[in-house]
Motif scaffolding. Structure first.
Motif, short mmCIF file in Angstrom:
data_model
loop_
_atom_site.label_atom_id
_atom_site.label_comp_id
_atom_site.label_asym_id
_atom_site.label_seq_id
_atom_site.Cartn_x
_atom_site.Cartn_y
_atom_site.Cartn_z
N GLY A 21 -5.40 -0.72 -10.08
CA GLY A 21 -5.01 -0.05 -10.47
C GLY A 21 -5.38 1.78 -10.12
O GLY A 21 -4.42 2.24 -11.13
N THR A 31 0.01 -6.51 -5.53
CA THR A 31 0.37 -5.13 -6.72
C THR A 31 0.70 -4.46 -5.58
O THR A 31 0.85 -3.19 -5.32
CB THR A 31 -1.08 -5.33 -7.53
N PRO A 32 -0.90 -3.61 -4.04
CA PRO A 32 -0.70 -3.55 -3.20
C PRO A 32 0.56 -2.23 -2.20
O PRO A 32 1.24 -1.98 -2.57
CB PRO A 32 -1.80 -2.84 -2.87
N ARG A 40 3.70 -4.15 -4.03
CA ARG A 40 4.60 -3.31 -4.43
C ARG A 40 4.40 -2.08 -4.35
O ARG A 40 5.68 -1.45 -4.52
CB ARG A 40 4.67 -4.41 -5.35
N LYS A 41 3.28 -1.08 -5.04
CA LYS A 41 2.97 -0.36 -4.95
C LYS A 41 3.84 0.45 -3.30
O LYS A 41 4.68 1.81 -3.86
CB LYS A 41 1.75 0.63 -4.67
N SER A 42 3.73 0.19 -2.36
CA SER A 42 3.75 0.82 -1.37
C SER A 42 5.44 0.65 -1.34
O SER A 42 6.58 1.51 -1.27
CB SER A 42 3.27 0.49 0.00
N ALA A 71 7.70 0.30 -3.70
CA ALA A 71 8.14 0.86 -5.00
C ALA A 71 8.43 2.97 -4.68
O ALA A 71 8.42 3.29 -5.50
CB ALA A 71 7.37 0.51 -6.30
N THR A 72 7.30 2.84 -4.13
CA THR A 72 7.24 4.17 -3.16
C THR A 72 7.96 5.12 -2.37
O THR A 72 7.92 4.85 -1.67
CB THR A 72 5.68 4.72 -2.82
N GLU A 105 -4.20 2.34 -6.77
CA GLU A 105 -3.91 2.58 -5.59
C GLU A 105 -3.64 3.56 -5.56
O GLU A 105 -2.54 3.78 -6.63
CB GLU A 105 -3.08 1.20 -4.87
N HIS A 106 -3.18 4.51 -4.16
CA HIS A 106 -2.27 5.42 -4.33
C HIS A 106 -1.41 5.52 -3.18
O HIS A 106 -2.41 4.82 -1.83
CB HIS A 106 -3.04 6.53 -3.95
N VAL A 107 -0.17 5.96 -2.69
CA VAL A 107 0.12 5.48 -1.49
C VAL A 107 0.07 7.53 -0.81
O VAL A 107 0.10 8.43 -1.26
CB VAL A 107 2.01 5.36 -1.30
N ILE A 119 -2.06 2.94 2.09
CA ILE A 119 -2.71 2.48 0.67
C ILE A 119 -4.45 3.10 0.58
O ILE A 119 -5.00 2.32 1.21
CB ILE A 119 -2.92 1.15 -0.49
#
Length: 453
Positions: free
Chosen positions: A147, A29-30, A32-34, A36-37, A149-151, A134
Protein backbone atom coordinates in the motif's frame (compact mmCIF):
# COMPACT_ATOMS: atom_id res chain seq x y z
CA UNK A 1 -13.41 11.39 -33.37
CA UNK A 2 -10.00 9.85 -34.07
CA UNK A 3 -8.79 6.71 -32.38
CA UNK A 4 -5.99 7.11 -29.83
CA UNK A 5 -2.55 6.05 -31.00
CA UNK A 6 -1.51 2.60 -29.78
CA UNK A 7 1.03 2.39 -26.94
CA UNK A 8 4.57 2.83 -28.19
CA UNK A 9 6.60 1.54 -25.25
CA UNK A 10 7.55 -1.80 -23.72
CA UNK A 11 8.09 -2.39 -19.99
CA UNK A 12 10.59 -5.00 -18.82
CA UNK A 13 10.46 -6.18 -15.19
CA UNK A 14 12.61 -8.54 -13.15
CA UNK A 15 10.56 -11.08 -11.18
CA UNK A 16 11.73 -12.19 -7.74
CA UNK A 17 10.52 -14.68 -5.14
CA UNK A 18 8.64 -12.24 -2.92
CA UNK A 19 7.47 -13.28 0.54
CA UNK A 20 6.09 -16.84 0.22
CA UNK A 21 3.59 -16.04 2.98
CA UNK A 22 2.28 -12.98 1.12
CA UNK A 23 3.00 -13.25 -2.61
CA UNK A 24 0.13 -10.92 -3.43
CA UNK A 25 1.32 -8.08 -1.22
CA UNK A 26 5.06 -8.55 -1.62
CA UNK A 27 5.29 -9.46 -5.31
CA UNK A 28 2.19 -9.24 -7.50
CA UNK A 29 0.86 -5.93 -6.21
CA UNK A 30 4.15 -4.03 -6.69
CA UNK A 31 4.57 -5.52 -10.17
CA UNK A 32 1.03 -4.57 -11.16
CA UNK A 33 1.64 -1.11 -9.66
CA UNK A 34 4.60 -0.60 -11.99
CA UNK A 35 2.68 -1.96 -14.99
CA UNK A 36 -0.31 0.29 -14.21
CA UNK A 37 1.98 3.33 -14.17
CA UNK A 38 2.26 3.83 -17.89
CA UNK A 39 0.73 2.76 -21.17
CA UNK A 40 2.47 -0.28 -22.68
CA UNK A 41 2.36 -2.11 -25.97
CA UNK A 42 3.80 -5.13 -24.22
CA UNK A 43 5.21 -6.28 -20.90
CA UNK A 44 8.33 -8.46 -20.78
CA UNK A 45 8.80 -10.40 -17.54
CA UNK A 46 12.33 -11.47 -16.61
CA UNK A 47 12.17 -14.28 -14.01
CA UNK A 48 14.67 -16.89 -12.89
CA UNK A 49 14.02 -20.60 -13.30
CA UNK A 50 12.66 -20.56 -9.74
CA UNK A 51 10.36 -17.56 -10.21
CA UNK A 52 9.05 -18.40 -13.68
CA UNK A 53 5.92 -19.81 -12.03
CA UNK A 54 5.22 -16.39 -10.49
CA UNK A 55 5.71 -14.70 -13.89
CA UNK A 56 3.28 -17.11 -15.52
CA UNK A 57 0.74 -16.52 -12.76
CA UNK A 58 1.03 -12.73 -13.15
CA UNK A 59 0.72 -12.99 -16.93
CA UNK A 60 -2.71 -14.68 -16.62
CA UNK A 61 -4.00 -11.66 -14.68
CA UNK A 62 -2.87 -9.00 -17.18
CA UNK A 63 -4.92 -7.73 -20.09
CA UNK A 64 -2.01 -6.53 -22.22
CA UNK A 65 0.40 -8.71 -24.24
CA UNK A 66 3.04 -10.41 -22.07
CA UNK A 67 6.18 -12.32 -22.96
CA UNK A 68 8.34 -14.18 -20.46
CA UNK A 69 12.12 -14.35 -20.92
CA UNK A 70 13.41 -16.72 -18.27
CA UNK A 71 17.06 -16.93 -17.22
CA UNK A 72 18.45 -20.01 -19.00
CA UNK A 73 19.86 -22.03 -16.09
CA UNK A 74 19.08 -22.59 -12.39
CA UNK A 75 20.99 -20.24 -10.10
CA UNK A 76 21.71 -17.77 -12.96
CA UNK A 77 19.95 -15.21 -10.81
CA UNK A 78 23.03 -15.03 -8.57
CA UNK A 79 25.51 -14.49 -11.41
CA UNK A 80 25.65 -10.91 -12.67
CA UNK A 81 27.47 -11.84 -15.86
CA UNK A 82 24.97 -14.53 -16.85
CA UNK A 83 22.06 -12.26 -15.98
CA UNK A 84 23.58 -9.46 -18.04
CA UNK A 85 24.13 -11.73 -21.03
CA UNK A 86 20.48 -12.82 -20.94
CA UNK A 87 19.06 -9.31 -20.50
CA UNK A 88 21.43 -7.98 -23.13
CA UNK A 89 20.17 -10.54 -25.65
CA UNK A 90 16.56 -9.73 -24.77
CA UNK A 91 17.04 -6.00 -25.31
CA UNK A 92 19.02 -6.59 -28.51
CA UNK A 93 16.17 -8.70 -29.90
CA UNK A 94 13.66 -5.97 -29.10
CA UNK A 95 15.82 -3.37 -30.82
CA UNK A 96 16.21 -5.68 -33.81
CA UNK A 97 12.41 -5.62 -34.02
CA UNK A 98 12.50 -1.83 -34.33
CA UNK A 99 12.19 -0.69 -30.71
CA UNK A 100 14.62 1.98 -29.55
CA UNK A 101 16.13 2.85 -26.20
CA UNK A 102 13.53 5.61 -25.88
CA UNK A 103 10.73 3.03 -26.32
CA UNK A 104 11.99 0.60 -23.68
CA UNK A 105 11.62 1.02 -19.91
CA UNK A 106 13.21 -1.37 -17.41
CA UNK A 107 11.99 -1.93 -13.82
CA UNK A 108 14.74 -3.56 -11.77
CA UNK A 109 12.91 -3.65 -8.41
CA UNK A 110 12.30 -7.36 -7.94
CA UNK A 111 14.68 -10.28 -8.21
CA UNK A 112 18.15 -10.71 -6.77
CA UNK A 113 20.67 -7.90 -6.54
CA UNK A 114 22.56 -9.61 -9.35
CA UNK A 115 19.46 -9.44 -11.56
CA UNK A 116 18.88 -5.78 -10.71
CA UNK A 117 22.49 -4.80 -11.36
CA UNK A 118 22.53 -6.72 -14.64
CA UNK A 119 19.31 -5.14 -15.92
CA UNK A 120 20.61 -1.65 -15.14
CA UNK A 121 23.88 -2.39 -16.96
CA UNK A 122 22.05 -3.85 -19.96
CA UNK A 123 19.69 -0.88 -20.01
CA UNK A 124 22.59 1.57 -20.03
CA UNK A 125 24.33 -0.42 -22.75
CA UNK A 126 21.25 -0.22 -24.97
CA UNK A 127 20.64 3.48 -24.32
CA UNK A 128 17.39 3.12 -22.38
CA UNK A 129 16.39 6.63 -21.43
CA UNK A 130 14.26 5.56 -18.44
CA UNK A 131 14.82 3.01 -15.68
CA UNK A 132 12.48 2.60 -12.74
CA UNK A 133 12.12 0.93 -9.36
CA UNK A 134 9.46 0.68 -6.66
CA UNK A 135 10.07 2.43 -3.38
CA UNK A 136 8.00 2.74 -0.20
CA UNK A 137 7.99 2.22 3.53
CA UNK A 138 10.11 -0.72 4.65
CA UNK A 139 8.92 -3.44 6.96
CA UNK A 140 11.03 -5.41 9.42
CA UNK A 141 12.32 -7.84 6.77
CA UNK A 142 13.30 -4.97 4.49
CA UNK A 143 10.42 -5.50 2.07
CA UNK A 144 8.22 -2.59 1.02
CA UNK A 145 5.04 -2.31 3.04
CA UNK A 146 1.96 -3.09 0.97
CA UNK A 147 0.00 0.00 0.00
CA UNK A 148 3.00 2.36 0.24
CA UNK A 149 4.50 1.49 -3.13
CA UNK A 150 5.59 4.35 -5.32
CA UNK A 151 7.22 4.18 -8.76
CA UNK A 152 10.40 6.22 -9.04
CA UNK A 153 11.97 6.81 -12.44
CA UNK A 154 15.63 7.52 -13.07
CA UNK A 155 17.34 8.66 -16.25
CA UNK A 156 20.70 7.03 -17.05
CA UNK A 157 21.34 9.49 -19.84
CA UNK A 158 23.82 11.38 -17.68
CA UNK A 159 26.06 8.31 -17.48
CA UNK A 160 25.62 7.34 -21.12
CA UNK A 161 26.26 10.87 -22.32
CA UNK A 162 29.46 11.09 -20.30
CA UNK A 163 30.57 7.74 -21.67
CA UNK A 164 29.97 8.98 -25.21
CA UNK A 165 32.05 12.03 -24.49
CA UNK A 166 34.83 9.72 -23.29
CA UNK A 167 34.53 7.73 -26.52
CA UNK A 168 34.50 10.94 -28.57
CA UNK A 169 37.65 12.12 -26.81
CA UNK A 170 39.40 8.81 -27.55
CA UNK A 171 38.37 8.98 -31.21
CA UNK A 172 39.56 12.59 -31.41
CA UNK A 173 42.97 11.66 -30.02
CA UNK A 174 43.22 8.89 -32.62
CA UNK A 175 42.52 11.37 -35.41
CA UNK A 176 39.02 10.06 -36.18
CA UNK A 177 37.48 13.52 -36.32
CA UNK A 178 34.59 12.59 -38.61
CA UNK A 179 33.61 9.86 -36.14
CA UNK A 180 33.38 12.50 -33.39
CA UNK A 181 30.95 14.48 -35.53
CA UNK A 182 28.85 11.36 -36.06
CA UNK A 183 28.87 10.46 -32.36
CA UNK A 184 27.91 13.85 -30.94
CA UNK A 185 24.61 15.24 -32.25
CA UNK A 186 24.33 18.64 -33.84
CA UNK A 187 23.16 21.21 -31.22
CA UNK A 188 20.57 22.71 -33.57
CA UNK A 189 17.96 21.34 -33.33
CA UNK A 190 18.60 20.54 -29.64
CA UNK A 191 19.91 17.01 -28.88
CA UNK A 192 17.38 14.22 -28.45
CA UNK A 193 16.27 12.89 -25.08
CA UNK A 194 19.38 10.72 -24.87
CA UNK A 195 21.41 13.90 -24.41
CA UNK A 196 20.66 16.03 -21.32
CA UNK A 197 20.46 19.70 -22.18
CA UNK A 198 23.31 20.51 -19.83
CA UNK A 199 25.67 18.86 -22.33
CA UNK A 200 24.70 21.24 -25.13
CA UNK A 201 27.54 23.74 -24.41
CA UNK A 202 30.09 20.92 -24.53
CA UNK A 203 28.68 19.61 -27.81
CA UNK A 204 28.68 23.15 -29.21
CA UNK A 205 32.39 23.44 -28.33
CA UNK A 206 33.54 19.99 -29.48
CA UNK A 207 31.75 19.65 -32.83
CA UNK A 208 33.30 22.78 -34.43
CA UNK A 209 36.69 21.72 -33.03
CA UNK A 210 36.34 18.29 -34.65
CA UNK A 211 35.21 19.92 -37.91
CA UNK A 212 38.26 22.22 -37.82
CA UNK A 213 40.63 19.29 -37.30
CA UNK A 214 38.87 17.17 -39.93
CA UNK A 215 39.25 19.92 -42.53
CA UNK A 216 42.92 20.38 -41.62
CA UNK A 217 43.53 16.62 -41.80
CA UNK A 218 42.07 16.40 -45.31
CA UNK A 219 44.24 19.36 -46.39
CA UNK A 220 41.30 21.71 -46.88
CA UNK A 221 42.96 24.70 -45.27
CA UNK A 222 40.40 27.26 -46.39
CA UNK A 223 37.56 25.26 -44.78
CA UNK A 224 39.64 24.83 -41.61
CA UNK A 225 40.36 28.57 -41.46
CA UNK A 226 36.66 29.35 -41.84
CA UNK A 227 35.88 26.90 -39.05
CA UNK A 228 38.14 28.82 -36.67
CA UNK A 229 35.56 31.60 -36.55
CA UNK A 230 32.98 29.15 -35.11
CA UNK A 231 35.15 27.87 -32.26
CA UNK A 232 34.24 28.69 -28.67
CA UNK A 233 36.33 27.20 -25.88
CA UNK A 234 33.93 28.28 -23.11
CA UNK A 235 31.87 25.07 -23.17
CA UNK A 236 34.81 22.68 -23.53
CA UNK A 237 34.92 19.92 -20.84
CA UNK A 238 37.99 20.12 -18.63
CA UNK A 239 39.29 16.74 -19.85
CA UNK A 240 39.36 18.16 -23.39
CA UNK A 241 41.37 21.25 -22.48
CA UNK A 242 44.67 19.76 -23.67
CA UNK A 243 43.09 19.08 -27.06
CA UNK A 244 42.35 22.73 -27.82
CA UNK A 245 44.64 24.14 -30.55
CA UNK A 246 47.20 26.76 -29.66
CA UNK A 247 47.16 30.23 -31.18
CA UNK A 248 50.18 29.11 -33.21
CA UNK A 249 48.16 26.23 -34.70
CA UNK A 250 45.39 28.64 -35.71
CA UNK A 251 47.95 30.99 -37.25
CA UNK A 252 49.48 28.05 -39.10
CA UNK A 253 46.17 27.15 -40.73
CA UNK A 254 45.40 30.75 -41.64
CA UNK A 255 48.79 31.01 -43.34
CA UNK A 256 48.16 27.82 -45.34
CA UNK A 257 44.71 29.06 -46.29
CA UNK A 258 46.31 32.16 -47.80
CA UNK A 259 47.43 30.40 -50.99
CA UNK A 260 49.09 32.94 -53.31
CA UNK A 261 47.82 31.02 -56.34
CA UNK A 262 49.62 29.60 -59.35
CA UNK A 263 50.05 33.02 -60.91
CA UNK A 264 51.31 34.66 -57.73
CA UNK A 265 54.77 35.97 -57.04
CA UNK A 266 57.19 33.03 -57.07
CA UNK A 267 58.93 34.18 -53.89
CA UNK A 268 55.56 34.11 -52.13
CA UNK A 269 54.83 30.71 -53.64
CA UNK A 270 58.14 29.39 -52.34
CA UNK A 271 57.39 30.62 -48.82
CA UNK A 272 53.84 29.17 -48.88
CA UNK A 273 54.96 25.87 -50.39
CA UNK A 274 57.59 25.47 -47.69
CA UNK A 275 54.72 25.46 -45.21
CA UNK A 276 52.71 23.06 -47.36
CA UNK A 277 55.51 20.51 -47.62
CA UNK A 278 55.86 20.46 -43.82
CA UNK A 279 52.12 19.91 -43.42
CA UNK A 280 52.17 17.11 -46.00
CA UNK A 281 54.96 15.34 -44.11
CA UNK A 282 53.08 15.64 -40.82
CA UNK A 283 49.94 14.35 -42.54
CA UNK A 284 51.88 11.44 -44.02
CA UNK A 285 53.24 10.57 -40.59
CA UNK A 286 49.67 10.40 -39.29
CA UNK A 287 48.69 8.18 -42.20
CA UNK A 288 51.58 5.87 -41.32
CA UNK A 289 50.55 5.75 -37.65
CA UNK A 290 47.02 4.87 -38.77
CA UNK A 291 48.27 2.14 -41.17
CA UNK A 292 46.97 4.11 -44.19
CA UNK A 293 50.08 3.28 -46.19
CA UNK A 294 48.73 4.13 -49.64
CA UNK A 295 47.92 7.64 -48.46
CA UNK A 296 51.28 7.94 -46.71
CA UNK A 297 53.28 7.00 -49.84
CA UNK A 298 51.39 9.51 -52.00
CA UNK A 299 52.02 12.29 -49.49
CA UNK A 300 55.70 11.47 -49.14
CA UNK A 301 56.21 11.41 -52.90
CA UNK A 302 54.39 14.72 -53.30
CA UNK A 303 56.49 16.29 -50.54
CA UNK A 304 59.66 15.19 -52.32
CA UNK A 305 58.35 16.66 -55.57
CA UNK A 306 57.46 19.94 -53.85
CA UNK A 307 60.98 20.34 -52.50
CA UNK A 308 62.31 20.44 -56.06
CA UNK A 309 59.61 22.91 -57.07
CA UNK A 310 60.48 25.14 -54.12
CA UNK A 311 64.13 25.28 -55.13
CA UNK A 312 63.10 26.30 -58.66
CA UNK A 313 60.72 28.94 -57.26
CA UNK A 314 63.74 30.42 -55.48
CA UNK A 315 65.34 30.79 -58.92
CA UNK A 316 62.21 32.44 -60.33
CA UNK A 317 61.31 29.28 -62.25
CA UNK A 318 58.09 27.26 -62.10
CA UNK A 319 58.60 23.59 -62.99
CA UNK A 320 55.15 23.52 -64.58
CA UNK A 321 55.81 26.55 -66.81
CA UNK A 322 59.48 26.85 -67.66
CA UNK A 323 60.33 29.48 -70.29
CA UNK A 324 61.71 27.61 -73.30
CA UNK A 325 64.22 30.39 -73.96
CA UNK A 326 65.55 30.58 -70.39
CA UNK A 327 69.32 30.20 -70.48
CA UNK A 328 69.47 27.46 -67.84
CA UNK A 329 66.61 25.56 -69.45
CA UNK A 330 68.16 25.65 -72.92
CA UNK A 331 71.60 24.88 -71.48
CA UNK A 332 70.22 21.76 -69.80
CA UNK A 333 68.57 20.63 -73.04
CA UNK A 334 71.85 21.09 -74.92
CA UNK A 335 73.72 19.22 -72.21
CA UNK A 336 71.40 16.22 -72.54
CA UNK A 337 71.70 16.27 -76.33
CA UNK A 338 75.48 16.42 -76.20
CA UNK A 339 75.58 13.48 -73.83
CA UNK A 340 73.09 11.60 -75.99
CA UNK A 341 70.49 11.46 -73.21
CA UNK A 342 67.94 12.77 -75.70
CA UNK A 343 67.82 13.07 -79.48
CA UNK A 344 68.90 16.20 -81.32
CA UNK A 345 65.29 17.13 -82.03
CA UNK A 346 63.99 16.35 -78.54
CA UNK A 347 63.40 18.64 -75.59
CA UNK A 348 64.35 17.85 -72.02
CA UNK A 349 60.85 18.73 -70.90
CA UNK A 350 57.22 18.38 -71.92
CA UNK A 351 55.91 21.26 -74.03
CA UNK A 352 52.73 22.98 -72.81
CA UNK A 353 50.09 24.37 -75.20
CA UNK A 354 51.25 27.92 -74.44
CA UNK A 355 54.84 27.12 -75.46
CA UNK A 356 56.24 26.85 -71.93
CA UNK A 357 57.81 23.64 -70.71
CA UNK A 358 56.95 21.28 -67.84
CA UNK A 359 59.45 19.27 -65.81
CA UNK A 360 58.52 16.12 -63.90
CA UNK A 361 60.03 15.53 -60.47
CA UNK A 362 63.26 13.80 -61.47
CA UNK A 363 63.93 16.03 -64.48
CA UNK A 364 63.36 19.12 -62.29
CA UNK A 365 65.92 17.78 -59.81
CA UNK A 366 68.41 17.19 -62.66
CA UNK A 367 67.87 20.76 -63.86
CA UNK A 368 68.63 21.95 -60.33
CA UNK A 369 71.80 19.87 -60.28
CA UNK A 370 72.89 21.42 -63.57
CA UNK A 371 72.26 24.83 -62.02
CA UNK A 372 74.45 23.97 -59.03
CA UNK A 373 71.70 23.66 -56.41
CA UNK A 374 73.08 22.28 -53.16
CA UNK A 375 70.03 20.07 -52.48
CA UNK A 376 69.75 18.55 -55.96
CA UNK A 377 72.01 15.54 -55.37
CA UNK A 378 70.07 14.54 -52.25
CA UNK A 379 66.78 14.92 -54.13
CA UNK A 380 68.06 12.60 -56.85
CA UNK A 381 69.43 10.04 -54.40
CA UNK A 382 66.24 9.90 -52.37
CA UNK A 383 64.67 7.18 -54.51
CA UNK A 384 67.49 4.70 -54.12
CA UNK A 385 67.90 5.44 -50.40
CA UNK A 386 64.15 5.10 -49.76
CA UNK A 387 62.77 2.34 -52.00
CA UNK A 388 59.29 2.66 -50.50
CA UNK A 389 59.03 6.04 -52.25
CA UNK A 390 60.66 5.31 -55.62
CA UNK A 391 58.89 6.47 -58.74
CA UNK A 392 58.03 2.85 -59.44
CA UNK A 393 56.49 2.31 -56.02
CA UNK A 394 54.46 5.49 -56.34
CA UNK A 395 53.27 4.72 -59.86
CA UNK A 396 52.25 1.20 -58.86
CA UNK A 397 50.15 2.51 -56.00
CA UNK A 398 46.51 1.56 -56.34
CA UNK A 399 45.76 5.30 -56.02
CA UNK A 400 47.87 6.17 -59.08
CA UNK A 401 48.36 3.59 -61.85
CA UNK A 402 48.52 0.27 -60.04
CA UNK A 403 46.09 -2.41 -58.97
CA UNK A 404 47.70 -3.61 -55.72
CA UNK A 405 47.75 -1.84 -52.39
CA UNK A 406 51.05 -0.90 -50.76
CA UNK A 407 51.87 -3.85 -48.50
CA UNK A 408 53.93 -2.93 -45.47
CA UNK A 409 54.14 -5.68 -42.84
CA UNK A 410 56.68 -3.41 -41.17
CA UNK A 411 55.99 0.35 -41.43
CA UNK A 412 59.47 1.29 -40.16
CA UNK A 413 60.96 1.81 -43.65
CA UNK A 414 58.17 4.27 -44.38
CA UNK A 415 58.75 6.04 -41.06
CA UNK A 416 62.45 6.18 -41.95
CA UNK A 417 61.57 7.75 -45.32
CA UNK A 418 59.62 10.50 -43.57
CA UNK A 419 62.58 11.10 -41.26
CA UNK A 420 64.80 11.50 -44.33
CA UNK A 421 62.25 13.89 -45.84
CA UNK A 422 62.45 15.91 -42.66
CA UNK A 423 66.23 16.18 -43.07
CA UNK A 424 65.78 17.53 -46.61
CA UNK A 425 63.18 20.01 -45.37
CA UNK A 426 65.53 21.24 -42.65
CA UNK A 427 68.41 21.54 -45.14
CA UNK A 428 66.14 23.62 -47.34
CA UNK A 429 64.40 25.77 -44.74
CA UNK A 430 66.63 25.87 -41.66
CA UNK A 431 65.20 27.32 -38.46
CA UNK A 432 61.95 28.33 -40.15
CA UNK A 433 61.41 24.72 -41.22
CA UNK A 434 61.92 23.53 -37.65
CA UNK A 435 59.13 25.85 -36.47
CA UNK A 436 56.92 24.90 -39.41
CA UNK A 437 57.23 21.18 -38.67
CA UNK A 438 56.36 21.81 -35.04
CA UNK A 439 53.16 23.63 -36.01
CA UNK A 440 52.25 21.06 -38.66
CA UNK A 441 52.58 18.21 -36.17
CA UNK A 442 50.08 19.60 -33.72
CA UNK A 443 47.50 17.07 -34.93
CA UNK A 444 50.08 14.27 -34.65
CA UNK A 445 50.51 14.87 -30.93
CA UNK A 446 46.87 14.48 -29.91
CA UNK A 447 47.30 10.83 -29.01
CA UNK A 448 50.98 11.06 -28.16
CA UNK A 449 51.67 8.26 -30.66
CA UNK A 450 53.78 10.01 -33.27
CA UNK A 451 57.49 9.52 -32.86
CA UNK A 452 58.04 12.90 -34.41
CA UNK A 453 55.60 14.94 -32.36
Amino acid sequence: MTNAAPPSRILLLTVGTGNPKDLEGSLYTPLRKSIATGDWARVVLLPSQETRIHAESLATKLTIPVTIETLPEPNDENDVDRCFAHFDRTLAALKADGWTGANLVADFTRGTKAMSAALVLAGVRHDLTVLRYIEGEREGAGTIKAGTEHVRQIHPTMATARRRFDTARDLFRQGNFAAVLNLLPAPDPPPAAAWPQEFSPAIAAIRPLAAFCAAWDRLNYKAAAQQIETLDVSGLPTDWTGLWPSDAAFAWIKALANDPGRDGDLAQRAAWTRRLVCDLVANGERCTDQARYEDAVIRAYRALELLGQIRLFDRCLDSARLPADHSDVSDFTNYLRNHKKIGQDELAFTRNPDGTLSAARERAARLLKRMGDSLAVDLLKFDQDNPQLTTGARNHSILVHGFTAVDLPDPEPLRHAFQNLEKLILCDGGADATAHLCHARWLNGLGGSSENS
